[in-house]
Design a protein around this motif. Structure first.
Motif, PDB file in Angstrom:
ATOM      1  N   CYS A 204      -2.151   5.887   0.275  1.00  0.00           N
ATOM      2  CA  CYS A 204      -1.905   6.105   1.704  1.00  0.00           C
ATOM      3  C   CYS A 204      -2.914   7.423   1.976  1.00  0.00           C
ATOM      4  O   CYS A 204      -2.412   8.508   1.266  1.00  0.00           O
ATOM      5  N   THR A 205      -3.812   7.424   2.836  1.00  0.00           N
ATOM      6  CA  THR A 205      -4.465   8.708   2.976  1.00  0.00           C
ATOM      7  C   THR A 205      -4.064   9.600   4.299  1.00  0.00           C
ATOM      8  O   THR A 205      -4.483  10.488   4.662  1.00  0.00           O
ATOM      9  N   ASP A 206      -3.160   8.929   4.903  1.00  0.00           N
ATOM     10  CA  ASP A 206      -2.596   9.845   6.217  1.00  0.00           C
ATOM     11  C   ASP A 206      -1.152  10.356   5.840  1.00  0.00           C
ATOM     12  O   ASP A 206      -0.243   9.388   5.982  1.00  0.00           O
ATOM     13  N   PRO A 207      -0.916  11.725   5.752  1.00  0.00           N
ATOM     14  CA  PRO A 207       0.456  12.141   5.259  1.00  0.00           C
ATOM     15  C   PRO A 207       1.341  11.914   6.348  1.00  0.00           C
ATOM     16  O   PRO A 207       2.519  11.685   6.041  1.00  0.00           O
ATOM     17  N   ALA A 208       0.965  11.302   7.471  1.00  0.00           N
ATOM     18  CA  ALA A 208       1.864  11.240   8.489  1.00  0.00           C
ATOM     19  C   ALA A 208       2.687  10.077   8.508  1.00  0.00           C
ATOM     20  O   ALA A 208       3.747   9.837   8.824  1.00  0.00           O
TER      21      ALA A 208
ATOM     22  N   THR B 197       0.823  -1.367  -0.056  1.00  0.00           N
ATOM     23  CA  THR B 197      -0.012  -0.199   0.057  1.00  0.00           C
ATOM     24  C   THR B 197       0.923   1.370  -0.020  1.00  0.00           C
ATOM     25  O   THR B 197       0.182   2.244  -0.508  1.00  0.00           O
ATOM     26  N   GLY B 198       2.041   1.289   0.555  1.00  0.00           N
ATOM     27  CA  GLY B 198       2.935   2.318   0.523  1.00  0.00           C
ATOM     28  C   GLY B 198       2.339   3.017   1.764  1.00  0.00           C
ATOM     29  O   GLY B 198       2.439   4.548   1.769  1.00  0.00           O
ATOM     30  N   VAL B 199       2.191   2.582   2.956  1.00  0.00           N
ATOM     31  CA  VAL B 199       1.889   3.048   4.426  1.00  0.00           C
ATOM     32  C   VAL B 199       2.842   2.351   5.208  1.00  0.00           C
ATOM     33  O   VAL B 199       3.024   1.333   5.407  1.00  0.00           O
ATOM     34  N   THR B 200       3.423   3.298   6.092  1.00  0.00           N
ATOM     35  CA  THR B 200       3.999   2.905   7.087  1.00  0.00           C
ATOM     36  C   THR B 200       3.550   3.031   8.570  1.00  0.00           C
ATOM     37  O   THR B 200       2.344   3.607   8.476  1.00  0.00           O
ATOM     38  N   SER B 201       4.053   2.163   9.631  1.00  0.00           N
ATOM     39  CA  SER B 201       3.312   2.324  10.785  1.00  0.00           C
ATOM     40  C   SER B 201       4.253   2.859  11.954  1.00  0.00           C
ATOM     41  O   SER B 201       5.618   2.780  11.799  1.00  0.00           O
ATOM     42  N   ASP B 202       3.792   3.708  12.948  1.00  0.00           N
ATOM     43  CA  ASP B 202       4.755   3.883  13.940  1.00  0.00           C
ATOM     44  C   ASP B 202       4.929   3.071  14.956  1.00  0.00           C
ATOM     45  O   ASP B 202       3.961   2.810  15.880  1.00  0.00           O
ATOM     46  N   ILE B 203       6.092   2.491  14.934  1.00  0.00           N
ATOM     47  CA  ILE B 203       6.362   1.366  15.579  1.00  0.00           C
ATOM     48  C   ILE B 203       6.686   1.966  17.057  1.00  0.00           C
ATOM     49  O   ILE B 203       6.254   1.003  18.030  1.00  0.00           O
ATOM     50  N   ALA B 204       7.114   2.959  17.420  1.00  0.00           N
ATOM     51  CA  ALA B 204       7.413   3.436  18.812  1.00  0.00           C
ATOM     52  C   ALA B 204       6.015   3.678  19.270  1.00  0.00           C
ATOM     53  O   ALA B 204       5.873   3.303  20.622  1.00  0.00           O
TER      54      ALA B 204
ATOM     55  N   VAL C 279      17.120  17.924   3.638  1.00  0.00           N
ATOM     56  CA  VAL C 279      16.380  16.957   4.851  1.00  0.00           C
ATOM     57  C   VAL C 279      14.995  17.346   5.029  1.00  0.00           C
ATOM     58  O   VAL C 279      14.725  18.393   5.039  1.00  0.00           O
ATOM     59  N   LEU C 280      14.115  16.292   4.827  1.00  0.00           N
ATOM     60  CA  LEU C 280      12.497  16.622   4.768  1.00  0.00           C
ATOM     61  C   LEU C 280      12.146  15.739   6.070  1.00  0.00           C
ATOM     62  O   LEU C 280      12.813  14.904   6.189  1.00  0.00           O
ATOM     63  N   LYS C 281      11.174  16.332   6.486  1.00  0.00           N
ATOM     64  CA  LYS C 281      10.596  15.725   7.678  1.00  0.00           C
ATOM     65  C   LYS C 281       9.737  14.625   7.383  1.00  0.00           C
ATOM     66  O   LYS C 281       9.371  14.539   6.304  1.00  0.00           O
ATOM     67  N   ALA C 282       9.460  13.574   8.060  1.00  0.00           N
ATOM     68  CA  ALA C 282       8.634  12.262   7.687  1.00  0.00           C
ATOM     69  C   ALA C 282       7.508  12.631   7.066  1.00  0.00           C
ATOM     70  O   ALA C 282       6.864  12.165   6.223  1.00  0.00           O
ATOM     71  N   ALA C 283       6.660  13.865   7.866  1.00  0.00           N
ATOM     72  CA  ALA C 283       5.323  14.039   7.322  1.00  0.00           C
ATOM     73  C   ALA C 283       5.306  15.236   6.205  1.00  0.00           C
ATOM     74  O   ALA C 283       4.180  15.812   6.316  1.00  0.00           O
ATOM     75  N   ALA C 284       6.220  15.314   5.739  1.00  0.00           N
ATOM     76  CA  ALA C 284       6.408  16.728   4.644  1.00  0.00           C
ATOM     77  C   ALA C 284       5.279  16.683   3.962  1.00  0.00           C
ATOM     78  O   ALA C 284       4.917  15.681   3.406  1.00  0.00           O
TER      79      ALA C 284
END
Ligand SMILES: Cc1ncc(COP(=O)(O)O)c(C=O)c1O
Length: 411
Positions: free
Chosen positions: A307-311, A160-167, A406-411
């Motif tokens: 992916c519908t969540d830019p974060a 899907t091209g979606v990551t998850s926040d493992i922390a 350098v881009l932020k992850a949620a750019a």
């Protein structure tokens, strides 16, 4: 006769793994095979195992298997679980679903958390967002008998091209004061997306060679925690080839209990040198930048990103949703036949609805521009109405944001 029977130049392998392999790695793999029990090999083994710890960001053992990622999934489960154990898994897409099916086949009792329903595009909501850690926390709190032995999630869902926040998943387990192990599939995240095995409190990380490590398929990994090693001592699922204890023991001298994939390990040595020479922060920033450039193109086409969540946009691949009624695989076929460019197919529940553009491996701005040009021409040839030129948007993006930005992850 096919339209492009005699392609010239290099094939554009723009799937999200196996990723294009750098020439430097291909050359290393082509060196003569050596004695895997000789002194030269032991030195190579020790170097690799130390380098892998830096890539997984762990001080604990990393086990290497001559297998594809599926083998390492199985290894994670059979080394830690006993027949009938409950495991909590989370439906982010096709690979999370396959891991859950494997748990069933192994005689475990997986519970599959998911967000219900489909959205306006007719796509499953759970396949467009990352793991919702609060749902994991709720479920673990309700497990007062502490039956759940492990929480298993996919870090970068390649379908899907979606990551998850493992922390956040770790925090959820801790907030519920639950003893379950945390097992994470970072098969396509490792060495492209930021990943921290120790800091995020992961017990087993599963990964593979053919994605961010830029190697051909064929080797895979389990990064361990002391808690996972402890669990393996009492786990009752049968295991022999996958058993961590003998491998960890042999690894102390840089060897394996069986014949390792010597030439792929030469490639791994080269890959580790390349990644560590550049530095992991730069490697992660490079992928974030490529991903943002590709998304700029998709937005200009007026198409939806899977992916519908830019974060949690994936730095590794972008899923491009086709308008309803357009067969994404027909578009892919046209692009392949006309322009010798391979894109990732939609898998499982999104088959035919989307295709995937990989932005990992031996890539640069211009290979990505070529891939986007192939997509834009193929979309037009397939009769997909585009709002504007994605190629122009990506050109503007890459030209105005030099490498090293350098881009932020949620750019
Ligand atoms: C996230 C993820 N998990 C598991 C797998 C399965 O790995 P393999 O095909 O190497 O067995 C893949 C393969 O693409 C993957 O992307």
């Amino acid at each position: 006769m096919k339209l492009n029977d005699h392609p010239t130049g290099r094939h554009y392998l723009q799937i999200p793994g196996p990723s294009p392999v750098p020439d430097r790695i291909l050359r290393a793999i082509s060196l003569p095979t050596i004695d895997h029990r000789g002194p030269e090999f032991g030195a190579l083994g020790l170097k690799l195992l130390a380098g892998l710890q830096r890539i997984f960001q762990t001080r604990h053992p990393v086990v290497v298997y001559p297998a594809s990622g599926t083998g390492a999934w199985e290894a994670a489960l059979v080394n830690t679980m006993s027949p009938g154990d409950a495991v909590l898994m989370y439906e982010t897409g096709h690979f999370a679903t396959l891991w859950q099916k494997m748990a069933l086949r192994l005689g475990l009792q997986p519970e599959f958390l998911s967000l219900a329903g489909t959205d306006a595009a007719g796509l499953p909501v759970s396949w467009r967002r990352g793991v919702q850690a609060d749902l994991i926390e709720q479920r673990l709190r309700a497990d007062t008998a502490r039956r759940i032995r492990a929480v298993c999630v996919v870090h970068n869902e390649t379908s899907t091209g979606v990551t998850s926040d493992i922390a956040a998943v770790r925090r959820a387990i801790d907030a519920a004061r639950h003893p379950a192990l945390l097992m994470v599939d970072s098969i396509s995240g490792l060495a492209s997306a930021d990943y921290r095995h120790d800091e995020w409190g992961v017990d087993v990380t599963v990964s593979g060679s053919q994605k961010g490590l830029m190697l051909p398929p064929g080797i895979s990994f389990n990064a361990l925690s002391p808690k996972a090693l402890e669990a393996s001592k009492s786990a009752q699922l049968p295991r022999a080839f996958w058993a961590w204890d003998e491998i960890v023991e042999a690894n102390r001298g840089g060897y394996w209990p069986y014949t390792p994939s010597t030439n792929l390990l030469y490639g791994l040595s080269e890959s580790l040198d390349m990644l560590l020479e550049q530095g992991l922060p730069e490697v992660f920033a490079r992928h974030l930048r490529w991903a943002e450039g590709v998304r700029a193109a998709v937005r200009s086409w007026g198409l939806e990103i899977q992916c519908t969540d830019p974060a949690v946009y994936s730095p590794v691949l972008t899923g491009v949703v086709m308008p309803q009624g357009v067969d994404a695989d027909r578009v892919r076929r046209t692009i392949h036949e006309r322009f010798d460019l391979s894109l990732g197919t939609g898998l499982g529940k999104v088959k035919g609805r989307m295709f995937r553009i990989g932005h990992l491996g031996d890539c640069n701005d211009l290979t990505l521009m070529a891939a986007l040009a192939g997509c834009e021409m193929g979309l037009k040839l397939s009769g997909v109405a585009l709002a504007g030129s994605g190629v122009q948007a990506a050109l503007d993006f890459f030209a105005s944001r030099p490498q090293g930005t350098v881009l932020k992850a949620a750019a």
